[in-house]
Design an enzyme around this catalytic site. Structure first.
Site, PDB file in Angstrom:
ATOM      1  N   GLY A 204      11.433   9.678   4.308  1.00  0.00           N
ATOM      2  CA  GLY A 204      11.826   8.376   3.779  1.00  0.00           C
ATOM      3  C   GLY A 204      12.633   7.516   4.722  1.00  0.00           C
ATOM      4  O   GLY A 204      12.927   6.367   4.394  1.00  0.00           O
TER       5      GLY A 204
ATOM      6  N   GLU B 101      11.827  16.112   5.885  1.00  0.00           N
ATOM      7  CA  GLU B 101      10.423  15.926   6.263  1.00  0.00           C
ATOM      8  C   GLU B 101      10.170  14.492   6.681  1.00  0.00           C
ATOM      9  O   GLU B 101       9.462  13.748   5.983  1.00  0.00           O
ATOM     10  CB  GLU B 101       9.517  16.219   5.066  1.00  0.00           C
ATOM     11  CG  GLU B 101       9.691  17.556   4.418  1.00  0.00           C
ATOM     12  CD  GLU B 101       8.967  17.641   3.069  1.00  0.00           C
ATOM     13  OE1 GLU B 101       8.482  16.610   2.558  1.00  0.00           O
ATOM     14  OE2 GLU B 101       8.907  18.739   2.531  1.00  0.00           O
TER      15      GLU B 101
ATOM     16  N   ARG C 236       7.353   8.615   8.919  1.00  0.00           N
ATOM     17  CA  ARG C 236       7.394   7.296   9.555  1.00  0.00           C
ATOM     18  C   ARG C 236       8.394   7.205  10.710  1.00  0.00           C
ATOM     19  O   ARG C 236       8.093   6.667  11.777  1.00  0.00           O
ATOM     20  CB  ARG C 236       7.785   6.269   8.484  1.00  0.00           C
ATOM     21  CG  ARG C 236       7.771   4.823   8.921  1.00  0.00           C
ATOM     22  CD  ARG C 236       8.365   3.927   7.816  1.00  0.00           C
ATOM     23  NE  ARG C 236       7.904   4.280   6.503  1.00  0.00           N
ATOM     24  CZ  ARG C 236       6.823   3.765   5.918  1.00  0.00           C
ATOM     25  NH1 ARG C 236       6.130   2.849   6.523  1.00  0.00           N
ATOM     26  NH2 ARG C 236       6.456   4.166   4.705  1.00  0.00           N
TER      27      ARG C 236
ATOM     28  N   CYS D  53     -15.255  -9.659   5.004  1.00  0.00           N
ATOM     29  CA  CYS D  53     -15.422 -10.726   4.005  1.00  0.00           C
ATOM     30  C   CYS D  53     -14.507 -10.502   2.810  1.00  0.00           C
ATOM     31  O   CYS D  53     -14.995 -10.274   1.700  1.00  0.00           O
ATOM     32  CB  CYS D  53     -16.860 -10.758   3.532  1.00  0.00           C
ATOM     33  SG  CYS D  53     -17.860 -11.827   4.515  1.00  0.00           S
TER      34      CYS D  53
HETATM   35  N1  PLP Z   1       7.371  14.310   2.301  1.00  0.00           N
HETATM   36  C1  PLP Z   1       6.602  13.984   1.247  1.00  0.00           C
HETATM   37  C2  PLP Z   1       6.404  14.977   0.171  1.00  0.00           C
HETATM   38  C3  PLP Z   1       5.970  12.731   1.179  1.00  0.00           C
HETATM   39  O1  PLP Z   1       5.205  12.431   0.143  1.00  0.00           O
HETATM   40  C4  PLP Z   1       6.154  11.820   2.256  1.00  0.00           C
HETATM   41  C5  PLP Z   1       5.524  10.489   2.234  1.00  0.00           C
HETATM   42  O2  PLP Z   1       4.861  10.074   1.330  1.00  0.00           O
HETATM   43  C6  PLP Z   1       6.964  12.207   3.337  1.00  0.00           C
HETATM   44  C7  PLP Z   1       7.556  13.450   3.329  1.00  0.00           C
HETATM   45  C8  PLP Z   1       7.183  11.313   4.516  1.00  0.00           C
HETATM   46  O3  PLP Z   1       7.740  10.107   4.179  1.00  0.00           O
HETATM   47  P1  PLP Z   1       8.198   9.087   5.317  1.00  0.00           P
HETATM   48  O4  PLP Z   1       7.012   8.797   6.148  1.00  0.00           O
HETATM   49  O5  PLP Z   1       8.675   7.905   4.575  1.00  0.00           O
HETATM   50  O6  PLP Z   1       9.287   9.753   6.097  1.00  0.00           O
END
Ligand code: PLP
Length: 414
Positions: free
Chosen positions: A234, A269, A272, A338
């Site tokens: 996140g 985890e 992004r 389109c």
């Molecule tokens: N972990 C889980 C379970 C997710 O669903 C996501 C994204 O949807 C992420 C990690 C990674 O999120 P971000 O790319 O916002 O760090």
């Protein structure tokens, strides 16, 4: 300077324009360019800030083989949310014991795959967010490492469609978790709690994020006897050129504070944060049309190559690589499809684009190439990796043969 001290953001202006022109010449456009030095910098900076946590890369952000490999080699374990991601991570060379699987309404085939993998690799942890998933795992003979995904009822981040922490689809209802955890202890090797509450969190969202993670931490204390608490990803990146980057030290301090009383390893985890600013999409202008409303700039990339603006109304900065010193004019940049959704920006001041100019679209390393499609019979774009002075093609451009391959191979096709 070590990679951990690298700048908090790589802006589109920081990319070497001459190099981008050469890559576009050599490989044609649309072309994804992934900067693998930047991937390593992002991982090292994140890992240093969260030196108290176990860091996994959320492969869904960009499952390209070379991207996964670079982050894995840099030290990230890998979190996968589908069997296809597990399969691709294994093919990228990730050892099965370094994978974690998060099941969201998992199809039977995905569970079969994960349980097969676990039979050879008992270190694999499977995360479930519904009681029925536990039954389906047990029915397959699984009694291994299990974590429970929690829905804290608070979502965070840049868009409703990614605020998973308050979406009933994700995780067990908060108040049910202690009971389900007790039952899970009887049936599995119950090791952890998991939550992913939103995406694109910047400094101004940290208070919301703190509240959501705080609820997960409270629950972890109540449930007790856990090996880990996984707080998902996140962490956001600035998409606009004037937007400040997330202060990752501040984010880490927040997570440290919120989990101070949790007697378990903290896992994270990020997706992004590790990959977004390592990617740029190169596209060539083919059409200019002056209208009473705007200057229409037609390019060869479309929403099939990068769908975030159409899907999430996302802002992605656009640089005129060829004519960067021209006077800015309000431009609406769109692709060859389109549909009115096929625009990258509307009425945005850009150094006056002309036909044949090369434009670069920034921050496309996350949720870019993974969301490409063949809609409108558009072959998917190619990708190059750059690393030091080297550049190598890591994904070839699709051809028209690729568009019909699955029909050509199907026995019922006439
Ligand atoms: N972990 C889980 C379970 C997710 O669903 C996501 C994204 O949807 C992420 C990690 C990674 O999120 P971000 O790319 O916002 O760090």
């Amino acid at each position: 300077m070590s990679d951990a001290d690298s700048p908090a953001v790589k802006r589109l202006a920081d990319w070497d324009g001459e190099r981008l022109e050469r890559l576009a010449e050599q490989h044609d456009t649309p072309l994804y360019v992934m900067d693998h030095d930047r991937l390593r910098e992002n991982f090292d900076r994140f890992d240093a800030a969260f030196d108290f946590a176990h860091v996994m890369y959320a492969a869904k952000a960009n499952t390209g083989r070379e991207v996964v490999r670079t982050l894995y080699d840099a030290g990230a374990d890998v979190e996968c949310a589908a069997a296809g991601e597990l399969d691709r991570a294994l093919k990228a060379g990730v050892a099965p014991e370094d994978l974690q699987y998060t099941a969201v309404n998992p199809p039977d085939g995905d569970l079969d795959y994960a349980v097969d993998l676990w039979e050879d690799t008992p270190e694999l942890t499977i995360t479930a967010g519904a009681e029925m998933t536990l039954d389906r795992l047990e029915a397959r003979g699984f009694d291994g490492r299990l974590s429970l995904r929690v829905n804290p009822g608070i979502g965070t981040g840049h868009h409703e469609k990614v605020a998973t922490g308050k979406d009933a689809k994700f995780g067990l209802p908060y108040d049910e978790v202690p009971r389900v955890a007790e039952e899970a202890r009887e049936r599995f090797d119950f090791v952890g709690l998991h939550a992913h509450v939103g995406s694109g969190v910047l400094s101004e969202d940290l208070d919301d994020h703190r509240r959501a993670l705080g609820k997960v931490a409270d629950l972890a204390e109540r449930v007790g006897d856990l090996e880990f608490v996984d707080l998902g990803g996140g962490f956001g990146v600035p998409y606009r050129p004037d937007e400040p980057p997330l202060d990752i030290e501040e984010a880490a301090e927040m997570v440290r504070e919120v989990t101070a009383d949790v007697d378990a390893t903290i896992a994270l985890e990020p997706g992004r944060y590790l990959v977004a600013d390592a990617g740029a999409l190169l596209t060539r202008v083919n059409t200019i049309k002056e209208t009473p409303e705007t200057r229409v700039v037609g390019v060869d990339a479309g929403l099939t190559d990068m769908i975030r603006p159409a899907m999430f109304d996302s802002y992605h900065h656009i640089r005129n690589v060829t004519g960067g010193d021209r006077e800015a004019v309000e431009s609406s940049v769109g692709g060859p499809l389109c549909t009115s959704a096929d625009v990258f920006c509307t009425d945005r001041p850009i150094p006056r684009p002309e036909a044949e100019d090369l434009l670069a679209i920034g921050n496309v390393g996350a949720y870019g190439i993974n969301l490409t499609s063949q809609f409108h019979s558009q072959p998917r774009p190619a990708e190059v990796a750059i690393e030091g002075d080297e550049a190598r093609l890591t994904r070839r451009r699709e051809t028209f043969e690729d568009l019909t391959r699955l029909e050509d191979e199907a026995p019922g096709t006439r």
